[in-house]
Structure formats: structure tokens, C-alpha cells
Design a protein around this motif. Structure first.
Motif, PDB file in Angstrom:
ATOM      1  N   ARG A   1      -6.562  17.817  -3.020  1.00 16.63           N
ATOM      2  CA  ARG A   1      -7.490  16.829  -2.466  1.00 16.63           C
ATOM      3  C   ARG A   1      -8.444  16.280  -3.507  1.00 16.63           C
ATOM      4  O   ARG A   1      -8.882  15.134  -3.431  1.00 16.63           O
ATOM      5  CB  ARG A   1      -8.257  17.455  -1.299  1.00 16.63           C
ATOM      6  CG  ARG A   1      -7.438  17.537  -0.022  1.00 16.63           C
ATOM      7  CD  ARG A   1      -8.071  18.422   1.020  1.00 16.63           C
ATOM      8  NE  ARG A   1      -7.952  19.838   0.659  1.00 16.63           N
ATOM      9  CZ  ARG A   1      -8.204  20.838   1.490  1.00 16.63           C
ATOM     10  NH1 ARG A   1      -8.582  20.593   2.718  1.00 16.63           N
ATOM     11  NH2 ARG A   1      -8.070  22.078   1.097  1.00 16.63           N
TER      12      ARG A   1
ATOM     13  N   SER B   1       6.163  14.926   1.154  1.00 17.28           N
ATOM     14  CA  SER B   1       4.856  14.544   1.690  1.00 17.28           C
ATOM     15  C   SER B   1       3.945  15.767   1.766  1.00 17.28           C
ATOM     16  O   SER B   1       3.804  16.397   2.805  1.00 17.28           O
ATOM     17  CB  SER B   1       5.008  13.920   3.078  1.00 17.28           C
ATOM     18  OG  SER B   1       3.749  13.506   3.566  1.00 17.28           O
TER      19      SER B   1
ATOM     20  N   ASP C   1       0.688  15.691   1.446  1.00 14.43           N
ATOM     21  CA  ASP C   1      -0.589  15.371   2.078  1.00 14.43           C
ATOM     22  C   ASP C   1      -0.443  14.790   3.475  1.00 14.43           C
ATOM     23  O   ASP C   1      -1.424  14.661   4.205  1.00 14.43           O
ATOM     24  CB  ASP C   1      -1.392  14.398   1.210  1.00 14.43           C
ATOM     25  CG  ASP C   1      -0.658  13.084   0.933  1.00 14.43           C
ATOM     26  OD1 ASP C   1       0.520  12.971   1.326  1.00 14.43           O
ATOM     27  OD2 ASP C   1      -1.265  12.194   0.318  1.00 14.43           O
TER      28      ASP C   1
ATOM     29  N   ASP D   1      -0.064  11.827   4.272  1.00 16.54           N
ATOM     30  CA  ASP D   1      -0.798  10.558   4.324  1.00 16.54           C
ATOM     31  C   ASP D   1       0.143   9.420   4.728  1.00 16.54           C
ATOM     32  O   ASP D   1       1.211   9.231   4.144  1.00 16.54           O
ATOM     33  CB  ASP D   1      -1.410  10.270   2.954  1.00 16.54           C
ATOM     34  CG  ASP D   1      -2.281   9.039   2.971  1.00 16.54           C
ATOM     35  OD1 ASP D   1      -3.480   9.178   3.221  1.00 16.54           O
ATOM     36  OD2 ASP D   1      -1.746   7.933   2.736  1.00 16.54           O
ATOM     37  N   ARG D   2      -0.284   8.643   5.721  1.00 15.88           N
ATOM     38  CA  ARG D   2       0.581   7.586   6.238  1.00 15.88           C
ATOM     39  C   ARG D   2       0.721   6.419   5.270  1.00 15.88           C
ATOM     40  O   ARG D   2       1.769   5.776   5.211  1.00 15.88           O
ATOM     41  CB  ARG D   2       0.057   7.120   7.601  1.00 15.88           C
ATOM     42  CG  ARG D   2       0.323   8.147   8.701  1.00 15.88           C
ATOM     43  CD  ARG D   2      -0.274   7.724  10.020  1.00 15.88           C
ATOM     44  NE  ARG D   2      -1.692   8.045  10.097  1.00 15.88           N
ATOM     45  CZ  ARG D   2      -2.468   7.735  11.132  1.00 15.88           C
ATOM     46  NH1 ARG D   2      -1.954   7.096  12.171  1.00 15.88           N
ATOM     47  NH2 ARG D   2      -3.735   8.064  11.144  1.00 15.88           N
ATOM     48  N   ASP D   3      -0.336   6.119   4.516  1.00 15.42           N
ATOM     49  CA  ASP D   3      -0.234   5.071   3.509  1.00 15.42           C
ATOM     50  C   ASP D   3       0.769   5.463   2.428  1.00 15.42           C
ATOM     51  O   ASP D   3       1.578   4.644   1.977  1.00 15.42           O
ATOM     52  CB  ASP D   3      -1.590   4.794   2.876  1.00 15.42           C
ATOM     53  CG  ASP D   3      -2.511   4.026   3.809  1.00 15.42           C
ATOM     54  OD1 ASP D   3      -2.014   3.173   4.562  1.00 15.42           O
ATOM     55  OD2 ASP D   3      -3.721   4.280   3.790  1.00 15.42           O
ATOM     56  N   HIS D   4       0.687   6.715   1.990  1.00 14.65           N
ATOM     57  CA  HIS D   4       1.612   7.192   0.965  1.00 14.65           C
ATOM     58  C   HIS D   4       3.047   7.177   1.484  1.00 14.65           C
ATOM     59  O   HIS D   4       3.981   6.800   0.759  1.00 14.65           O
ATOM     60  CB  HIS D   4       1.223   8.599   0.512  1.00 14.65           C
ATOM     61  CG  HIS D   4      -0.006   8.624  -0.318  1.00 14.65           C
ATOM     62  ND1 HIS D   4      -0.689   9.789  -0.626  1.00 14.65           N
ATOM     63  CD2 HIS D   4      -0.712   7.617  -0.918  1.00 14.65           C
ATOM     64  CE1 HIS D   4      -1.732   9.500  -1.380  1.00 14.65           C
ATOM     65  NE2 HIS D   4      -1.766   8.197  -1.561  1.00 14.65           N
TER      66      HIS D   4
ATOM     67  N   LYS E   1       1.392   3.057  10.520  1.00 22.63           N
ATOM     68  CA  LYS E   1       0.336   3.768   9.790  1.00 22.63           C
ATOM     69  C   LYS E   1      -1.046   3.455  10.349  1.00 22.63           C
ATOM     70  O   LYS E   1      -1.994   4.213  10.118  1.00 22.63           O
ATOM     71  CB  LYS E   1       0.398   3.442   8.296  1.00 22.63           C
ATOM     72  CG  LYS E   1      -0.007   2.031   7.916  1.00 22.63           C
ATOM     73  CD  LYS E   1       0.089   1.840   6.407  1.00 22.63           C
ATOM     74  CE  LYS E   1      -0.400   0.462   5.991  1.00 22.63           C
ATOM     75  NZ  LYS E   1      -0.342   0.284   4.520  1.00 22.63           N
TER      76      LYS E   1
END
Length: 657
Positions: free
Chosen positions: A305, A361, A363, A365-368, A427
Motif C-alpha cells: 500500500r 490482482s 490489490d 483495485d478496479r481501475d488496475h 469499475k
């Protein structure tokens, strides 16, 4: 080889010549300077390395240099104007300026490719991308003016606009990335039909990068070399260059035979398909186990993080770690990777890597995920797999449809486009994922007969968890302060029984005797990797530290900044030296206030001495809070109730609520 030496591994003995000694070569060098040049002069240093090579008349280097706000050498690039150069047997020649060049625009890349194709014919061609890299999600070549990188899709678009791809006779002998994190399955799959060999690094490269005197010199000495021989020269000279700068401990570089990519695609898709089928049967059980295996596998760029997430994992190491849950496909994937990687080098604390990484994945994270899903070269089964992990959605018949799509190139492309569109649309929506890790928030902790803090998880709760870390804080009542010291993986764990105990000894890592905030980034069989946020001579960065279980000691690798907002890794690994000013950064909150989270605070500033070191030292007397942190496969976490350790004259007393 341990002890800080990089190692090389390949198939067979000496690389045989592939061509005639009089064959002609053009090296196309796309030199995006960025802050590596404007701040550190790294591009100019590599141009100086090239200038040390005396080229024969049949080897030329065509260069386009731009994308940096300042150049440390007078090459003609200025502002947004790039320069084209030729380096040949007579030295450097300026060929012209490119006004308004955006090195992160595929049109700029395509224009350079077209210029080279029309003006510099040769028997063999090499293409080198130079700059920051961000792996499969973020791409490479971040222009300092436009703040835009080239994605994998951008690169393919540019090459396709100029060259006709051919798996039998690709236009390039070798395409390489002198950039971080680019030795990925997605990168290699994107380049199919364009090159015979690819060279890239799984891990973050140090600032010195490739050693151009060494590898271009090898080609100059022997133009009969094929792409595998040139790749080996790039790798071996890279090791020597990094050793000269004392930054070889965590390097990786590999040579990939692109003729082996079809078999690798089949194996990787099969691995993803088996994972998806296992997830469909019991998503919590599978994803929690798979995420633990991914955390144990060698991964790159930090994935924490505080540093940011590249979400890149070594494919073969992940396959080996997953053999219990994916028994039908893991061997095939390991073999396919081994067949594709014909040569590789690595430092002692990156010795589990196979030479090819892929997206995981870490993290959630939806953007990633959307950035990954948008890449046409990414594995379709893995897109479905991570979509299921993040959103908890797997439509009826999805696996059967996927099998049909993989058997039909047109249907696979349509499915690729559809899932990319879905990732962008979804996302912004609330996610109803598989895991509700908050069910473990404030879970009770007991003290056993040995004085250990113990937490026990039943089967249902255990299936929510991919990893368990310990978190330590210093509770300073007199100053109304809770100081966060960091996280580690140093716990006594019995995953079969779901019993986890502290291993607190009253010590914590310290830099030259000063307590530091520590975050664990990797847990391997022989070593752990840690990140320590500091200010080095007034600049925020992360100190990279490894702990060897064999030697029972820490080693400081150097300091670098975390990922930038575009996911680009910092290549500039700074070694600590005598006289450096270090400010330790911790995270704090008040005891009596209504703080909702820890905020960064600067604690101590001191001067580095002759031999800086990190080692475990006794904490001072006082009260310390210890919490178990439970991490879910989709990147969320929860904390147990706090245990109090009271240190007094070397004795530890454990208290629980």
C-alpha cells in the motif's frame, strides 16, 4: 549464486553464430528520457556508453531522443522537440528534429518506425525501448511533457501501422525493453509476429540500466550473432554494469524465444481455465488459497500500500506454488515458460524468477483491473478469473463459452473487447465481491499458557484470508500518541488448524540504531524483502532492505521512490553513503482525539555514518500494541483486537482485553 552475485542461466553451451559476419544491422533506439534524464542524466550516460563502441560499417544505431524537460548532453533535443541521431562507424550524426514529439503517443512511435524502415534497410533489425516501465497495466515510455505512457495496445498499433507481422519471418530479430517490469507474458504475446526474440526485466531495473558499451560492442565485434546471442550479451553485460554500480542484488533480465509463445499461450490459458473452474466450485476456498500462493511466489515492483501495486507475479513460481490446487495445468505452464526463456540473469534476492511474469490482482483495485483487461494481449481466462475475484460475478455458462471462445480466434477477440468494456463500465459500480473480510474486524485475541497472543479462525473465516501479518504500534500515553511501527510476517502460523500466534521478542528493525517504519513486501524461502519509508536528503523515498535467513542479517539494497500516479516504477536506486541525511517517517494518531486514520509524521533526522546497517534491536521500555492483520484475496484487510505488550528492563508482559 548467493552472496550478491548475479547468475546466468540458459539452455546449452556457447551460443552459435546465426548469420554471416558481413550481414548488416540497424539498432532502432526509442530513447524517452523522462526524469531519468532531466534529474539524473541517465539517457546521456547511456549515449556516452554507446560512443565508446567502435562500430563496423555494417552496424548502425538509429536513435530518436525526446520526452525529457532537460538533457545533460548537447544532443539537440530541447523541450517538446525530439532529435533523430545516427551513430555509425564515423560517430554521431544529427538527422533532424521532430517538433512537438510526444514519446508516449503511438503516432510518434509509428513515425519513427516508418522513418527507419524507409531510410535504413538492413539484413537484421533490433528495436529498444528506453525509459520507465510499469508492467502489463501501465506500459512503457512515459513522456515528461504529456505525462502519457505507451500502453501495450499502443505499441502493437504503432508496429502494425508500419510492418506486416509474420511468425515465420518477423521484421525484427530482437525487441528489448531497457525499462522496469516489462518481461511479462502480456508484453511478449503483444509482440508475436514482430520479433524473433524479446529481452526484458521482470523486476524494477536500477538507474544504470543496460550496459551499451558491452552489448553493442559484442554485436560490433561479431555481426554474425543471432538474437539469442545478442540477448545473452545484453544480459551478461547488464550484470557487469550493475556490479560496477553495486546494484546487482535484485536485478532480473531474460531472453524470450518468441517461437515458443504459442505453446506458452496454450499453457497459460489452460492454467487460467483450471483456476476459473476451481473458483466456480468454491470461490472463497480457492481464491484465499490462490492469493496466499501468489503472495509466496516471487512478485515485482513492491506490491504494498505504501509503494503501490504493479500486480506482477512470476508465472512459473506461481504455478509451482499452486500445484496442489491446480494439479492438471501447473506442470505444463512451468515447462512452457522454461522452454520460452532461453537465457536469464538475476540477483541473489530475486532467484525464484523464471524470466516471465504475468498479472495477478494483489490489490483488487478496479481501475488496475480495467487497465489490464483493456490490453488485447492479456489472457482471456485470467481476465474472467480476476473479474470474478473482484466483482463476485461468473454468469451461468461462462466457462463453457470461454472454452468455445479460445477455440475460435474471432470469438476470442470479440470476448476480449467485451470484457474490456465491462471492466470500464463496472469499475464505477458498487462491487459485491466474494469476500467480506470485515467479519474479522476486532476479532478477539487470547493469551496461551506460554504468554503468546493467539487468534484462532474457524474454517469459514479462514477462507476469507489470503495472508496474516503482525502490526506493531508504540502507545505513548504521556505524549497522547500512537506511533505505527509497521508490519511483518513474523508470526507462528498453523494454517491447517487455523491457529496463529505472535513471535514478538521485544525487538524491531532499526537503521543505525533509529527505529523505522517497516512494511514487508515479499516472503521467500531464503529471504524476506522490506520497504522502509524515509526522506533521503530531503526527498521522500522507500529504503529497500532484504533479510537473509541463511546469514540472519539485513542488507540495505538502496532507496527509490514508489510507483508514480501512472504506475511507472522508479529506476533510480540510490545507495546510502556517508554524510547522507535521513529522516525516518512513521504513521501516527492521537490517543484522545477523533483521528480516523494514521497520518505520516517525520520522527528523527540523522546523518548516515561509514557503514549504514539495519538490524533488529531492543525497543525501549513502554507499552506496545500488537494487532493481527487479516488480508483478503481482493486487497481488503481487517485488524484484530489489540494486544498490549509491556516492556520493562527486557521483560515482556502480555495483556489482552
Amino acid at each position: 549464486m548467493l552472496g550478491g552475485q548475479a547468475i546466468g542461466q540458459g539452455h546449452g553451451g556457447r551460443v552459435q553464430d546465426a548469420y554471416g559476419k558481413d550481414d548488416t544491422w540497424v539498432i532502432h533506439w526509442y530513447l524517452c528520457g523522462t526524469d531519468l534524464e532531466s534529474r539524473f542524466g541517465a539517457a546521456s550516460a547511456d549515449l556516452a556508453e554507446l560512443e565508446k563502441v567502435k562500430l563496423p560499417s555494417n552496424v548502425k544505431v538509429l536513435i530518436e531522443a525526446g520526452g525529457a524537460k532537460k538533457w545533460h548532453s548537447d544532443i539537440g533535443a530541447k523541450g517538446k522537440t525530439a532529435v533523430r541521431l545516427l551513430y555509425d562507424s564515423e560517430g554521431f550524426h544529427e538527422l533532424g528534429k521532430v517538433k512537438g514529439a510526444d514519446m508516449g503517443d503511438p503516432a510518434t512511435l509509428a513515425d519513427f518506425l516508418k522513418f527507419g524502415k524507409e531510410n535504413y534497410t538492413a539484413d537484421h533489425h533490433i528495436f529498444v525501448f528506453w525509459d520507465h516501465g510499469g508492467g502489463s497495466m501501465s506500459g512503457v515510455c512515459y513522456d515528461e511533457f504529456s505525462e502519457r505512457p505507451l500502453s501495450l495496445n499502443d505499441i502493437r498499433q504503432a508496429f502494425d501501422s508500419v510492418y506486416e507481422s509474420s511468425k515465420d519471418k518477423p521484421p525484427f530479430e530482437l525487441i528489448g525493453f531497457d525499462a522496469c517490469l516489462m518481461a511479462t507474458y502480456e508484453t511478449a504475446h503483444m509482440l508475436e509476429g514482430l520479433t524473433k526474440y524479446m529481452v526484458g526485466s521482470e523486476e524494477v531495473e536500477p538507474g544504470c540500466g543496460w550496459y551499451y558499451t558491452g552489448w553493442v560492442g559484442a554485436l560490433a565485434k561479431n555481426p554474425a550473432l543471432g538474437g539469442n546471442g545478442i540477448g545473452k550479451a545484453i544480459c551478461d553485460s547488464y550484470v557487469k554494469g550493475c556490479e560496477q554500480e553495486d546494484v546487482e542484488d535484485s536485478i532480473t533480465l531474460s531472453v524470450i524465444d518468441m517461437a515458443k509463445m504459442p505453446a506458452l499461450k496454450v499453457a497459460y490459458d489452460a492454467f487460467g481455465l483450471e483456476a476459473l473452474e476451481a473458483a466456480a466450485k468454491n470461490p472463497k476456498k480457492f481464491f484465499s488459497a490462490y492469493a496466499r500462493e501468489a503472495k509466496t511466489a516471487e512478485n515485482y515492483g513492491g506490491n504494498t500500500r505504501k509503494q503501490g501495486f504493479t500486480n506482477m507475479v512470476d508465472l512459473a513460481d506461481l504455478a509451482k506454488e499452486s500445484k496442489e490446487h491446480l494439479p492438471n495445468s501447473y506442470k505444463q505452464l512451468v515447462k512452457a515458460v522454461d522452454d520460452a526463456v532461453v537465457y536469464k540473469v538475476n540477483g541473489y534476492c530475486r532467484d525464484q524468477g523464471s524470466g516471465i511474469s504475468g498479472f495477478h490482482s494483489y490489490d483488487g483495485d478496479r481501475d488496475h483491473f480495467a487497465m489490464y483487461a483493456n490490453q488485447n494481449s492479456a489472457s482471456l481466462p485470467h481476465k474472467y478469473l480476476y473479474q470474478y475475484l473482484i466483482y463476485g460475478k461468473l454468469p451461468n455458462g461462462a466457462i463453457d463459452n470461454l472454452k468455445k471462445q479460445l477455440a475460435d480466434d474471432k470469438k476470442e477477440l470479440e470476448a476480449q473487447q467485451q470484457i474490456a468494456q465491462q471492466a470500464v463500465q463496472e469499475k464505477e459500480k458498487p462491487a459485491s465481491g466474494v469476500f467480506d473480510i470485515k467479519a474479522l474486524e476486532d476479532i478477539s485475541v487470547e493469551v496461551d499458557k506460554d504468554g503468546d497472543a493467539v487468534v484462532q479462525l474457524d474454517k469459514d473465516k479462514l477462507e476469507l484470508v489470503s495472508a496474516i501479518h503482525c502490526n506493531l504500534v508504540h502507545v505513548d500515553v504521556n505524549n497522547d500518541l500512537i506511533l505505527y511501527l509497521g508490519s511483518d510476517g513474523d508470526i507462528k502460523a498453523d494454517w491447517d488448524k487455523g491457529i496463529f500466534k505472535d513471535n514478538f521478542q521485544g525487538t524491531w528493525p532499526m537503521l543505525d540504531g533509529h527505529p523505522v517504519y517497516v512494511e514487508i513486501t515479499a516472503m521467500e524461502d531464503d529471504y524476506n524483502l522490506y520497504s522502509i519509508p524515509i526522506k533521503l536528503n530531503g526527498e521522500e523515498c522507500n529504503l529497500q532492505v532484504t533479510y537473509s535467513f541463511k546469514d540472519n542479517e539485513y542488507k540495505i539494497l538502496g532507496a527509490r521512490q514508489g510507483l508514480d500516479s501512472h504506475g511507472m516504477a522508479d529506476r533510480n536506486l540510490q545507495k546510502l553513503k556517508k554524510g547522507d541525511q535521513v529522516t525516518t517517517i512513521h504513521y501516527a494518531m492521537t490517543i484522545s482525539g477523533d483521528d480516523e486514520d494514521f497520518t505520516p509524521v517525520e520522527v528523527e533526522t540523522f546523518t548516515i555514518g561509514d557503514k549504514p546497517q539495519v538490524k533488529d534491536e531492543q525497543l525501549g521500555d513502554g507499552s506496545y500494541g500488537y494487532l493481527f492483520e487479516f488480508l483478503s484475496p481482493n486487497g481488503d484487510s481487517a485488524l484484530s483486537k489489540m494486544v498490549e505488550f509491556v516492556l520493562e528492563k527486557g521483560q515482556i508482559t502480555t495483556n489482552v482485553e
